[in-house]
Design a protein around this motif. Sequence first.
Motif, PDB file in Angstrom:
ATOM      1  N   SER A  67      45.819  20.402  24.199  1.00 58.78           N
ATOM      2  CA  SER A  67      44.534  21.082  24.373  1.00 58.78           C
ATOM      3  C   SER A  67      43.867  21.142  23.010  1.00 58.78           C
ATOM      4  CB  SER A  67      44.727  22.492  24.945  1.00 58.78           C
ATOM      5  OG  SER A  67      45.485  23.285  24.047  1.00 58.78           O
ATOM      6  N   GLU A 125      38.294  14.105  22.269  1.00 56.55           N
ATOM      7  CA  GLU A 125      38.255  13.843  23.712  1.00 56.55           C
ATOM      8  C   GLU A 125      38.767  15.052  24.495  1.00 56.55           C
ATOM      9  OE1 GLU A 125      39.373  11.680  21.407  1.00 56.55           O
ATOM     10  OE2 GLU A 125      37.568  10.424  21.553  1.00 56.55           O
ATOM     11  N   ARG A 126      39.838  15.693  23.991  1.00 60.03           N
ATOM     12  CA  ARG A 126      40.344  16.890  24.671  1.00 60.03           C
ATOM     13  C   ARG A 126      39.296  18.007  24.627  1.00 60.03           C
ATOM     14  NH1 ARG A 126      43.388  13.582  25.339  1.00 60.03           N
ATOM     15  NH2 ARG A 126      41.966  13.475  27.089  1.00 60.03           N
ATOM     16  N   ARG A 160      36.033  17.635  24.509  1.00 58.09           N
ATOM     17  CA  ARG A 160      34.979  17.297  25.464  1.00 58.09           C
ATOM     18  C   ARG A 160      35.393  17.693  26.889  1.00 58.09           C
ATOM     19  NH1 ARG A 160      30.748  13.903  25.107  1.00 58.09           N
ATOM     20  NH2 ARG A 160      31.498  13.092  23.098  1.00 58.09           N
ATOM     21  N   ASP A 161      36.652  17.425  27.243  1.00 56.05           N
ATOM     22  CA  ASP A 161      37.141  17.790  28.565  1.00 56.05           C
ATOM     23  C   ASP A 161      37.090  19.304  28.779  1.00 56.05           C
ATOM     24  OD1 ASP A 161      37.647  15.135  29.105  1.00 56.05           O
ATOM     25  OD2 ASP A 161      39.789  15.255  28.632  1.00 56.05           O
ATOM     26  N   GLU A 162      37.515  20.051  27.770  1.00 55.66           N
ATOM     27  CA  GLU A 162      37.574  21.508  27.919  1.00 55.66           C
ATOM     28  C   GLU A 162      36.177  22.130  27.965  1.00 55.66           C
ATOM     29  OE1 GLU A 162      40.495  23.309  25.206  1.00 55.66           O
ATOM     30  OE2 GLU A 162      41.537  21.384  25.229  1.00 55.66           O
ATOM     31  N   ALA A 215      34.680  21.799  31.493  1.00 53.97           N
ATOM     32  CA  ALA A 215      35.271  22.501  32.635  1.00 53.97           C
ATOM     33  C   ALA A 215      34.256  23.502  33.213  1.00 53.97           C
ATOM     34  CB  ALA A 215      36.538  23.224  32.201  1.00 53.97           C
ATOM     35  N   ARG A 218      30.479  14.595  32.578  1.00 58.49           N
ATOM     36  CA  ARG A 218      31.865  14.426  33.015  1.00 58.49           C
ATOM     37  C   ARG A 218      32.094  12.985  33.441  1.00 58.49           C
ATOM     38  NH1 ARG A 218      29.939  19.233  34.874  1.00 58.49           N
ATOM     39  NH2 ARG A 218      31.046  21.109  34.182  1.00 58.49           N
ATOM     40  N   HIS A 219      33.077  12.339  32.807  1.00 57.74           N
ATOM     41  CA  HIS A 219      33.458  10.954  33.131  1.00 57.74           C
ATOM     42  C   HIS A 219      32.246  10.015  33.041  1.00 57.74           C
ATOM     43  CE1 HIS A 219      37.186  12.711  34.427  1.00 57.74           C
ATOM     44  NE2 HIS A 219      36.556  13.463  35.300  1.00 57.74           N
TER      45      HIS A 219
END
Length: 352
Positions: A51, A109-110, A112-114, A117, A345-346
């Motif tokens: 994370s 990258e992690r 960006r994902d968090e 959310a 997202r994606h």
Amino acid sequence: MSEKPRPWGRGALGNPGSRYLSHATESVDDGWHRDDPPPLRTSLSVEHARSALSWNDSPDVPFDRSLNPYRGCEHGCIYCYARPYHARVDLSPGLDFESRLFHKPDLPERLRDELGARSYRPAPVAIGTATDAYQPVERELELTRRTIEVLLECRHPFSIITKSALIERDADLIGAAAEQGLAQVVFSLTTLQTKLARTMEPRAASPARRLEAMARLAEHGIPVGIMVAPIVPVLTDHELERLMAAGRVAGARSACYSLLRLPGEVSGLFSEWLKTMEPDAYDHVMNRLREAHGGLDRDERFGTRMRGAGVYADLMSQRFALAARRLGLGPAAPLRCDLFRPPGRHGQLSLF
């Protein structure tokens, strides 16, 4: 000052085992090897980030989330409270901490994902709270810069604390964020004594260079502050007002401080350094420190662990308050959170 051999350009004098080891070894000087040890080279390994953000609920710090692109720090500050974290990867909090480093290449990258959310709610993220995000390896890796790019893209507020002049490189990104009320930078300054700084924080930028970097960021319109930390009894406490004044001249708008604390293995490492590098001051320093920590090397209680308690701690608090009032230095201004926009997202934009 002792002439005990020590690795050139390093803070710790040895590589003691961590508290988690079942066995310990101890080096003994037999008198035959009196030459300085060879230079200790820095190694760099990959640590994949599970994370990006670390969360805390400590009442002693003004943030609830932080991120650190690196584990270990080549600056080698002997008092660094993050040294015990190296024991979690079965390495020594001593020389290993400042020479066997890890970087997290997938951190942006992690992050960006968090941030993407649906449950995420923005609040200022503190960068470099454990290990300096602008330590020397950042010059080539640019991991911190890529992380800031993600935050800027999302208009997410952030603060940075550093001892490095390398941060000047990213003045374009930090300045763009600051224009929107999203960024601020705090420079940690411990002493103005060049000789002491060279042994206590050997690979950090010199005090004069840090002040120069602070001034250059201030010229870019970036809110900058000074953190007098840690205050080391006897060795640096007499400099408190001078440090704050120097920061103000360099453009600081805010100021804060903390008293030296020695968690975990840092206590033994600092004591060894102090006995070797400043032997005449050892008893005075430790007695004054223990006076502020209830007779112990450290006080782990929230509310007192960062500032101490008692007559000496109260005196430092009063001196800081008076100097801050005289110099016009206050707490850091709040950062904006209302501009935040989640990343796509994606590779697709959100429908919501």
